[in-house]
Design a protein around this motif. Structure first.
Motif, PDB file in Angstrom:
ATOM      1  N   THR A  34       0.837  -1.195   0.000  1.00  0.00           N
ATOM      2  CA  THR A  34       0.000   0.000   0.000  1.00  0.00           C
ATOM      3  C   THR A  34       0.877   1.251   0.000  1.00  0.00           C
ATOM      4  O   THR A  34       0.607   2.203  -0.737  1.00  0.00           O
ATOM      5  CB  THR A  34      -0.943  -0.007   1.222  1.00  0.00           C
ATOM      6  OG1 THR A  34      -1.756  -1.171   1.161  1.00  0.00           O
ATOM      7  CG2 THR A  34      -1.821   1.216   1.254  1.00  0.00           C
ATOM      8  N   SER A  70      -2.347  -2.025  -7.882  1.00  0.00           N
ATOM      9  CA  SER A  70      -3.181  -2.640  -6.846  1.00  0.00           C
ATOM     10  C   SER A  70      -3.821  -3.931  -7.336  1.00  0.00           C
ATOM     11  O   SER A  70      -3.899  -4.914  -6.597  1.00  0.00           O
ATOM     12  CB  SER A  70      -4.270  -1.665  -6.388  1.00  0.00           C
ATOM     13  OG  SER A  70      -3.699  -0.511  -5.842  1.00  0.00           O
ATOM     14  N   ILE A  84      -5.591  -2.460  -0.721  1.00  0.00           N
ATOM     15  CA  ILE A  84      -4.390  -1.752  -1.156  1.00  0.00           C
ATOM     16  C   ILE A  84      -4.758  -0.397  -1.760  1.00  0.00           C
ATOM     17  O   ILE A  84      -4.113   0.619  -1.493  1.00  0.00           O
ATOM     18  CB  ILE A  84      -3.607  -2.597  -2.175  1.00  0.00           C
ATOM     19  CG1 ILE A  84      -3.124  -3.889  -1.504  1.00  0.00           C
ATOM     20  CG2 ILE A  84      -2.444  -1.824  -2.776  1.00  0.00           C
ATOM     21  CD1 ILE A  84      -2.576  -4.913  -2.442  1.00  0.00           C
TER      22      ILE A  84
END
Length: 146
Positions: A34, A70, A84
């Protein structure tokens, strides 16, 4: 400008993403991904905005790249994409535009409030289109691959 200020801004985006990742209860290795996603998205935004691209395109491309990253990481880690994506989008969120729109409304400067509000909506729309486009592209790719 991109060369000198970008490392500090990208690092700030990574730490902002880290803070919101902790706040949103992102766990373990997903938190690392992330933070990487937040840094990548801000780096893409900085690159586009300093190379004379329009503001809406800069936000679109940054969100598009962020969403692709992501999607890929979520498939590899077998985790939901939103775990994420959401925290990593925080550095790009047009919070300043919303603030200044409301400030100008309170100051009864309606033309400036309208201008800021429209700009903020365009940014938010560009981000939404970026997420949608990356998700749709990734799904088409998955369908073709299988």
């Amino acid at each position: 400008m991109f060369v000198y200020s970008s490392p500090i801004q990208i690092l700030a985006a990574v730490f902002t993403t880290l803070g919101f990742g902790v706040l949103f209860n992102v766990k373990g290795n997903n938190l690392l991904h992330t933070c990487i996603a937040g840094g990548i998205s801000w780096a893409v935004y900085l690159f586009c905005s300093t190379h004379a691209y329009s503001l809406s395109f800069s936000y679109f491309l940054a969100t598009f790249i962020l969403s692709l990253y992501s999607e890929i990481i979520a498939r590899i880690k077998k985790t939901p994409v939103t775990s994420i994506l959401i925290a990593a989008m925080i550095p790009l969120a047009p919070g300043g535009g919303i603030y200044y729109t409301m400030l100008h409304i309170l100051q009864k400067n309606y033309p400036l409030a309208l201008s800021k509000g429209v700009d903020t909506l365009i940014i938010a729309g560009s981000m939404a289109i970026g997420v949608f486009s990356a998700s749709a592209l990734f799904r088409v790719y998955q369908e073709i691959r299988h």
